[in-house]
Enzyme design. Structure first.
Site, PDB file in Angstrom:
ATOM      1  N   LYS A 150       0.839  -1.203   0.000  1.00 19.20           N
ATOM      2  CA  LYS A 150       0.000   0.000   0.000  1.00 19.20           C
ATOM      3  C   LYS A 150       0.874   1.253   0.000  1.00 19.20           C
ATOM      4  CE  LYS A 150      -3.738  -2.488   2.345  1.00 19.20           C
ATOM      5  NZ  LYS A 150      -4.788  -2.455   3.410  1.00 19.20           N
ATOM      6  N   TYR A 155     -12.461  -3.464  -2.703  1.00 17.97           N
ATOM      7  CA  TYR A 155     -12.880  -3.328  -1.308  1.00 17.97           C
ATOM      8  C   TYR A 155     -14.404  -3.289  -1.171  1.00 17.97           C
ATOM      9  CZ  TYR A 155      -8.105  -2.775   0.383  1.00 17.97           C
ATOM     10  OH  TYR A 155      -6.793  -2.998   0.725  1.00 17.97           O
ATOM     11  N   ASN A 212      -1.873  -0.103   6.918  1.00 16.24           N
ATOM     12  CA  ASN A 212      -1.291  -1.361   7.404  1.00 16.24           C
ATOM     13  C   ASN A 212      -0.393  -2.031   6.362  1.00 16.24           C
ATOM     14  OD1 ASN A 212      -3.308  -2.166   5.700  1.00 16.24           O
ATOM     15  ND2 ASN A 212      -4.421  -3.405   7.200  1.00 16.24           N
ATOM     16  N   HIS A 214      -1.582  -5.628   1.421  1.00 18.29           N
ATOM     17  CA  HIS A 214      -2.789  -6.436   1.218  1.00 18.29           C
ATOM     18  C   HIS A 214      -2.387  -7.844   0.782  1.00 18.29           C
ATOM     19  CE1 HIS A 214      -6.579  -7.927  -0.357  1.00 18.29           C
ATOM     20  NE2 HIS A 214      -5.880  -8.361  -1.391  1.00 18.29           N
ATOM     21  N   GLU A 234      -8.759 -11.568  -7.637  1.00 14.11           N
ATOM     22  CA  GLU A 234      -7.937 -10.364  -7.477  1.00 14.11           C
ATOM     23  C   GLU A 234      -6.809 -10.325  -8.510  1.00 14.11           C
ATOM     24  OE1 GLU A 234      -6.945 -10.395  -3.279  1.00 14.11           O
ATOM     25  OE2 GLU A 234      -8.937  -9.642  -2.743  1.00 14.11           O
TER      26      GLU A 234
HETATM   27  N1  UDP Z   1      -9.834  -1.458   7.444  1.00 13.13           N
HETATM   28  C1  UDP Z   1      -9.865  -0.312   8.203  1.00 13.13           C
HETATM   29  N2  UDP Z   1     -10.557  -0.303   9.392  1.00 13.13           N
HETATM   30  C2  UDP Z   1     -11.176  -1.425   9.855  1.00 13.13           C
HETATM   31  C3  UDP Z   1     -11.149  -2.597   9.075  1.00 13.13           C
HETATM   32  C4  UDP Z   1     -10.462  -2.582   7.867  1.00 13.13           C
HETATM   33  O1  UDP Z   1      -9.296   0.705   7.798  1.00 13.13           O
HETATM   34  O2  UDP Z   1     -11.787  -1.367  10.943  1.00 13.13           O
HETATM   35  C5  UDP Z   1      -9.112  -1.451   6.171  1.00 13.13           C
HETATM   36  C6  UDP Z   1      -7.693  -2.007   6.290  1.00 13.13           C
HETATM   37  O3  UDP Z   1      -6.866  -1.272   5.413  1.00 13.13           O
HETATM   38  C7  UDP Z   1      -7.841  -3.431   5.789  1.00 13.13           C
HETATM   39  C8  UDP Z   1      -8.885  -3.236   4.691  1.00 13.13           C
HETATM   40  O4  UDP Z   1      -9.794  -2.268   5.229  1.00 13.13           O
HETATM   41  O5  UDP Z   1      -6.604  -3.926   5.314  1.00 13.13           O
HETATM   42  C9  UDP Z   1      -9.655  -4.468   4.287  1.00 13.13           C
HETATM   43  O6  UDP Z   1     -10.235  -5.064   5.406  1.00 13.13           O
HETATM   44  P1  UDP Z   1     -10.130  -6.623   5.621  1.00 13.13           P
HETATM   45  O7  UDP Z   1     -11.057  -6.961   6.730  1.00 13.13           O
HETATM   46  O8  UDP Z   1     -10.282  -7.326   4.329  1.00 13.13           O
HETATM   47  O9  UDP Z   1      -8.631  -6.791   6.210  1.00 13.13           O
HETATM   48  P2  UDP Z   1      -7.327  -7.489   5.595  1.00 13.13           P
HETATM   49  O10 UDP Z   1      -7.783  -8.656   4.765  1.00 13.13           O
HETATM   50  O11 UDP Z   1      -6.602  -6.441   4.783  1.00 13.13           O
HETATM   51  O12 UDP Z   1      -6.516  -7.890   6.785  1.00 13.13           O
HETATM   52 MG    MG Z   2      -9.165  -8.714   3.250  1.00 12.20          MG
END
Ligand code: UDP
Ligand code: MG
Length: 146
Positions: free
Chosen positions: A10, A50, A115, A118, A129
């Site tokens: 990211k 997303y 974070n 991805h 994806e």
């Molecule tokens: N995210 C966020 N706040 C939250 C949950 C998710 O900003 O409370 C963002 C974060 O960047 C995350 C992305 O949304 O990586 C996608 O969420 P997902 O649950 O798919 O998490 P990941 O698979 O990336 O761990």
């Molecule tokens: Mg995810």
């Protein structure tokens, strides 16, 4: 079985100069990086990617962040690569990610969306994806020349 997964550094990771360190960690774990790109995303592809969080209150801020600078999309391939990459990344919230994981070492402990990385969460989403970001159809376990 060898699996394909979609990985994307990211904008926070790119800006902090973490690309090489992340590539090294992926390769040290024994995975191959089959394709690697540096690009800026547009809002449509991000909304698609997303879709599962698009209606959440954090999404507008996250979208602005994700469009703010370059990202590094990759196709990663290897034994158990989907879960293996999730383990290497650490959990979504960097504040909960252990030291030694990418998010634990480099993620923003206050701002959840920053974070660093991805990674696909299942075999099915990995293929979707990869096709979304690289316009390529792959099958798990099937070696392919790119
Ligand atoms: N995210 C966020 N706040 C939250 C949950 C998710 O900003 O409370 C963002 C974060 O960047 C995350 C992305 O949304 O990586 C996608 O969420 P997902 O649950 O798919 O998490 P990941 O698979 O990336 O761990
Ligand atoms: Mg995810």
């Amino acid at each position: 079985m060898k699996e394909y997964t979609y990985i994307m550094i990211k904008p926070d990771g790119v800006k902090a100069g973490l690309t090489e360190e992340i590539v090294r960690r992926i390769q040290n774990k024994g995975y191959e990086i089959k394709l690697f790109d540096v690009r800026k995303l547009d809002g449509d592809i991000l909304d698609e990617h997303y879709a599962h969080v698009k209606d959440r209150d954090f999404y507008p801020e996250m979208k602005e962040f994700m469009l703010s600078d370059y990202v590094v999309p990759m196709i990663v391939y290897g034994e158990n690569a989907i879960q293996g990459m999730r383990d290497l990344m650490g959990p979504t919230r960097s504040s909960e990610a252990p030291a030694g994981t990418i998010r634990g070492d480099f993620g923003n402990k206050e701002i959840v969306n920053q974070n660093v990385i991805h990674g696909s969460d299942s075999r099915e989403t990995a293929l979707i994806e990869i096709e979304r970001f690289f316009n390529i159809k792959v099958n798990h376990g099937e070696e392919k020349d790119f």
